[in-house]
Each structure stands twice: as structure tokens, then as C-alpha cells.
Write a protein that holds these residues in place. Sequence first.
Motif, PDB file in Angstrom:
ATOM      1  N   SER A 136       0.801  -1.222   0.000  1.00 10.12           N
ATOM      2  CA  SER A 136       0.000   0.000   0.000  1.00 10.12           C
ATOM      3  C   SER A 136       0.837   1.277   0.000  1.00 10.12           C
ATOM      4  CB  SER A 136      -0.988   0.003   1.166  1.00 10.12           C
ATOM      5  OG  SER A 136      -0.301  -0.153   2.385  1.00 10.12           O
ATOM      6  N   GLN A 137       1.890   1.355   0.797  1.00 16.35           N
ATOM      7  CA  GLN A 137       2.714   2.569   0.818  1.00 16.35           C
ATOM      8  C   GLN A 137       3.443   2.754  -0.515  1.00 16.35           C
ATOM      9  OE1 GLN A 137       5.126   2.157   4.337  1.00 16.35           O
ATOM     10  NE2 GLN A 137       3.620   3.217   5.593  1.00 16.35           N
ATOM     11  N   GLY A 175      -4.351  -0.472  -2.017  1.00 17.48           N
ATOM     12  CA  GLY A 175      -2.933  -0.792  -1.991  1.00 17.48           C
ATOM     13  C   GLY A 175      -2.584  -2.228  -2.306  1.00 17.48           C
ATOM     14  N   TYR A 219      10.013  -0.266   0.904  1.00 18.60           N
ATOM     15  CA  TYR A 219       8.568  -0.415   1.057  1.00 18.60           C
ATOM     16  C   TYR A 219       8.241  -1.876   1.343  1.00 18.60           C
ATOM     17  CZ  TYR A 219       8.682   4.125  -1.274  1.00 18.60           C
ATOM     18  OH  TYR A 219       8.945   5.435  -1.620  1.00 18.60           O
TER      19      TYR A 219
END
Length: 131
Positions: free
Chosen positions: A69-70, A88, A110
Motif C-alpha cells: 500500500s505505501q 494498496g 517499502y
Amino acid sequence: MRYLLLALTLLALASSARAQPPDWGTAHQIDVHLTNFHFTPDRLEMRHGEAYRLHLINDASGGHNFDASQFFAAAQIAPSDQAKIRKGSVELKGGETVDIRLVAPAAGTYKLHCSHFLHSSFGMTGEIAVQ
């Protein structure tokens, strides 16, 4: 006055160059295999600002997802691929493949995992490193 006009012209040219869409035909392809219960590879490496085609292949008979998601929130996703990402995550049914075209976000690491019940606990985790 001439210097001001020259500076404004250069600024306009620079911003128009950044606004052009990526050339997806020259994007780097990264194949990621989803199996029970691994990502192969489990560490993806990218360079900030470069175009990529993330080719997700679910080799398992059951469903998995690619939940980052990030990473997806920070990356520039091709408009036609944005609907493939929900909250995400990219869902893949057994045997399904999905391509996501994107421009790598800012440098950083990430996290990546499969958010299906217990899949992360069984080791279905990874990371995306952007330089």
C-alpha cells in the motif's frame, strides 16, 4: 528583463518535459511469482523515476495478493492500471497474471506481503527497495 524571460522560458520547458507520460514500451519488466507461501523474488529493486512493468504471476491454484500500500500510494501508476489496485493491493486468482505499469517513487524501502489469512505468517512477505 532578458534574463527574466530566459529564466521563465527554461522553467516552462523543464516543467513540460516532466509532464510527458513515460514510454511504457521501454519500461523495465520485473516478474514476481506468487506461490504458497512466497514471493519470488522477495526483494524487488528499482530506481526512483524510472518506468517499470510489474508482471505478477500467481503460480498457485488458490488466490493471493500483492499488498504494498505505501509503495503504490507513492508510485505514479499508469492511468489504465489504477483500477487493478484496490486499497494498496492487487488480487490474483489462482493461475492469473496481472501487469501494473508504474514509475518508481522516492527512494526508500517499502514493505510487501500477502494479506490473505495467515499467508504473511507463513512467510509470504518481501520488500521493494527504491534507490
